[in-house]
Design a protein around this motif. Structure first.
Motif, PDB file in Angstrom:
ATOM      1  N   SER A  57      -8.840 -15.770 -16.310  1.00  0.00           N
ATOM      2  CA  SER A  57      -7.754 -14.797 -16.492  1.00  0.00           C
ATOM      3  C   SER A  57      -6.629 -15.166 -15.534  1.00  0.00           C
ATOM      4  CB  SER A  57      -8.249 -13.381 -16.202  1.00  0.00           C
ATOM      5  OG  SER A  57      -9.246 -12.982 -17.116  1.00  0.00           O
ATOM      6  N   MET A 277       1.473  -7.924 -15.613  1.00  0.00           N
ATOM      7  CA  MET A 277       0.884  -6.759 -14.950  1.00  0.00           C
ATOM      8  C   MET A 277      -0.117  -6.065 -15.864  1.00  0.00           C
ATOM      9  SD  MET A 277       4.276  -5.107 -13.134  1.00  0.00           S
ATOM     10  CE  MET A 277       3.407  -3.600 -12.682  1.00  0.00           C
ATOM     11  N   ASP A 278       0.267  -5.890 -17.114  1.00  0.00           N
ATOM     12  CA  ASP A 278      -0.578  -5.181 -18.076  1.00  0.00           C
ATOM     13  C   ASP A 278      -1.820  -5.987 -18.437  1.00  0.00           C
ATOM     14  OD1 ASP A 278      -1.082  -3.007 -20.016  1.00  0.00           O
ATOM     15  OD2 ASP A 278      -0.702  -4.565 -21.507  1.00  0.00           O
ATOM     16  N   GLU A 279      -1.642  -7.280 -18.715  1.00  0.00           N
ATOM     17  CA  GLU A 279      -2.752  -8.113 -19.179  1.00  0.00           C
ATOM     18  C   GLU A 279      -3.747  -8.437 -18.070  1.00  0.00           C
ATOM     19  OE1 GLU A 279      -3.597  -9.194 -22.175  1.00  0.00           O
ATOM     20  OE2 GLU A 279      -1.897  -8.276 -23.224  1.00  0.00           O
ATOM     21  N   LEU A 280      -3.241  -8.624 -16.846  1.00  0.00           N
ATOM     22  CA  LEU A 280      -4.095  -9.074 -15.747  1.00  0.00           C
ATOM     23  C   LEU A 280      -4.354  -7.982 -14.714  1.00  0.00           C
ATOM     24  CD1 LEU A 280      -2.604 -12.645 -15.196  1.00  0.00           C
ATOM     25  CD2 LEU A 280      -4.485 -11.950 -16.684  1.00  0.00           C
ATOM     26  N   GLN A 281      -3.852  -6.778 -14.993  1.00  0.00           N
ATOM     27  CA  GLN A 281      -4.064  -5.643 -14.079  1.00  0.00           C
ATOM     28  C   GLN A 281      -3.614  -5.992 -12.662  1.00  0.00           C
ATOM     29  OE1 GLN A 281      -5.270  -2.545 -15.434  1.00  0.00           O
ATOM     30  NE2 GLN A 281      -4.658  -3.796 -17.180  1.00  0.00           N
ATOM     31  N   MET A 282      -2.376  -6.442 -12.543  1.00  0.00           N
ATOM     32  CA  MET A 282      -1.825  -6.878 -11.268  1.00  0.00           C
ATOM     33  C   MET A 282      -0.713  -5.942 -10.810  1.00  0.00           C
ATOM     34  SD  MET A 282      -1.590 -11.012 -11.917  1.00  0.00           S
ATOM     35  CE  MET A 282      -1.037 -11.375 -10.245  1.00  0.00           C
ATOM     36  N   GLU A 283      -0.516  -5.876  -9.501  1.00  0.00           N
ATOM     37  CA  GLU A 283       0.629  -5.180  -8.948  1.00  0.00           C
ATOM     38  C   GLU A 283       1.893  -5.994  -9.242  1.00  0.00           C
ATOM     39  OE1 GLU A 283       0.579  -2.223  -7.587  1.00  0.00           O
ATOM     40  OE2 GLU A 283      -1.618  -2.050  -7.749  1.00  0.00           O
ATOM     41  N   LYS A 284       3.035  -5.312  -9.271  1.00  0.00           N
ATOM     42  CA  LYS A 284       4.274  -5.977  -9.673  1.00  0.00           C
ATOM     43  C   LYS A 284       4.607  -7.160  -8.770  1.00  0.00           C
ATOM     44  CE  LYS A 284       9.061  -5.246 -10.995  1.00  0.00           C
ATOM     45  NZ  LYS A 284      10.167  -4.271 -11.195  1.00  0.00           N
ATOM     46  N   ALA A 287       2.438 -10.024  -9.693  1.00  0.00           N
ATOM     47  CA  ALA A 287       2.801 -10.524 -11.019  1.00  0.00           C
ATOM     48  C   ALA A 287       4.065 -11.368 -10.952  1.00  0.00           C
ATOM     49  CB  ALA A 287       2.987  -9.360 -11.990  1.00  0.00           C
TER      50      ALA A 287
END
Length: 339
Positions: A57, A277-284, A287
């Protein structure tokens, strides 16, 4: 009003509704004209369902995310399902058994697989530069400091290991002699080997590199600064799929190429960061770092760097993992080329 008048009114209403329905159909996006336009976009492709295996991922998959979310696959009459699998070996196995029609993979494992008779081909690439960085513990300042120390790899002989050994040799260190190499597995466990003191150096891809930064590890080198020609996340296809649905394979690569072009447009930067951010559940903030690292390496039109494939062949052979002679023509499926 008599019964005859009632019937007449009902007939007029029914006729009016029929006319409205017909006129609405003429303006519908599903009418014959729109269908012809869709057919022109997708060429000769009659439609296909493609299961796509992804062994990790990371933001390098951005063109795939874009093609899916923006409808570039659907525009070409493709139904593409993205599925995460545990590592490149499992992805390649699934490709050979046709559980997946396409996977993303480092080139080295496919090179050895094809040499041993696997019916798979390279059809494109997401990026034409290495996505790896070399990380060390804080006390290492140069490659010379690594003599006599332990280095952590993924698995001996896979693509990650081959790149790591290449970097060590290029920087004056003989693998398994000047340094001891241990197998530590995937990115997260390789980073853990540094943090626990089991190893002094390893090779990491994003987004694990961000965790390494925040954990106080030192980025000693960026692979693309030294390895100038490479294809990292290559797109590999099953031989039966290429034989039976060549138009779908070509449409798939075209969609990825269009998505790459979209992702590279400066005006779409914020949208791309939000998508990561949405696909990898990351903070901005993370990302944005991943996007900035990935962006320069995204391959125009998903086109394969043939010199990079040749480098992978030669380097795999130098490690002893490839015994047979193999050419780029044996590996690359040309019918998806943008040329």
């Amino acid at each position: 009003m008599n019964r005859f008048s009632n019937r007449a009114c009902m007939s007029l209403v029914a006729f009016f509704l029929l006319v409205v329905t017909v006129l609405s159909g003429c303006n519908s996006p599903n009418n014959a004209e729109s269908q012809n336009e869709a057919k022109e976009v997708s060429g000769d492709n009659k439609g296909a369902t493609i299961k796509l295996g992804l062994p990790s991922s990371n933001a390098s998959y951005l063109p795939l995310f874009v093609a899916d979310k923006k409808g570039f696959f659907q525009d070409r009459n493709l139904t593409v399902t993205l599925k995460k699998v545990q590592g490149g070996v499992i992805a390649l196995r699934g490709l050979q058994t046709n559980d997946f029609q396409v996977i993303s993979s480092l080139p080295e494992s496919v090179i050895t697989g094809v040499a041993q008779g696997a019916d798979v081909k390279m059809i494109g690439t997401l990026d034409d530069q290495s996505m790896y960085s070399i990380y060390t513990t804080k006390d290492i300042n140069s490659p010379e400091d690594l003599k006599g120390e332990v280095v952590a790899t993924n698995r001996t002989g896979n693509g990650t290991d081959i790149q790591l050994r290449w970097w060590l040799e290029k920087n004056g260190l003989e693998p398994d002699k000047d340094v001891r190499i241990i197998e530590a597995g995937e990115n997260s466990t390789r980073l853990q080997s540094l943090m626990t003191g089991q190893a002094k150096l390893t090779i990491l891809s994003q987004p694990t590199d961000i965790k390494a930064d925040t954990s106080g590890m030192k980025k000693l080198a960026v692979m693309r600064d030294e390895l100038k020609t490479y294809n990292h996340n290559m797109l590999m296809a099953n031989g039966d799929f290429l034989k039976n649905q060549p138009e779908a394979a070509k449409a798939f690569v075209e969609a990825v190429g269009e998505a790459t072009e979209y992702a590279k447009k400066p005006e779409n930067r914020e949208e791309m960061v939000m998508l990561i951010m949405d696909e990898l559940q990351m903070e901005k903030q993370d990302a944005e770092k991943s996007f900035d690292f990935v962006l320069p390496a995204l391959a125009d039109k998903a086109e394969i760097n043939r010199e990079g494939v040749q480098w992978a062949i030669e380097t795999t052979k130098e490690t002893g993992m490839l015994k047979e002679d193999i050419s780029t023509d044996q590996l690359i499926y040309e019918n998806t080329s943008a040329k």
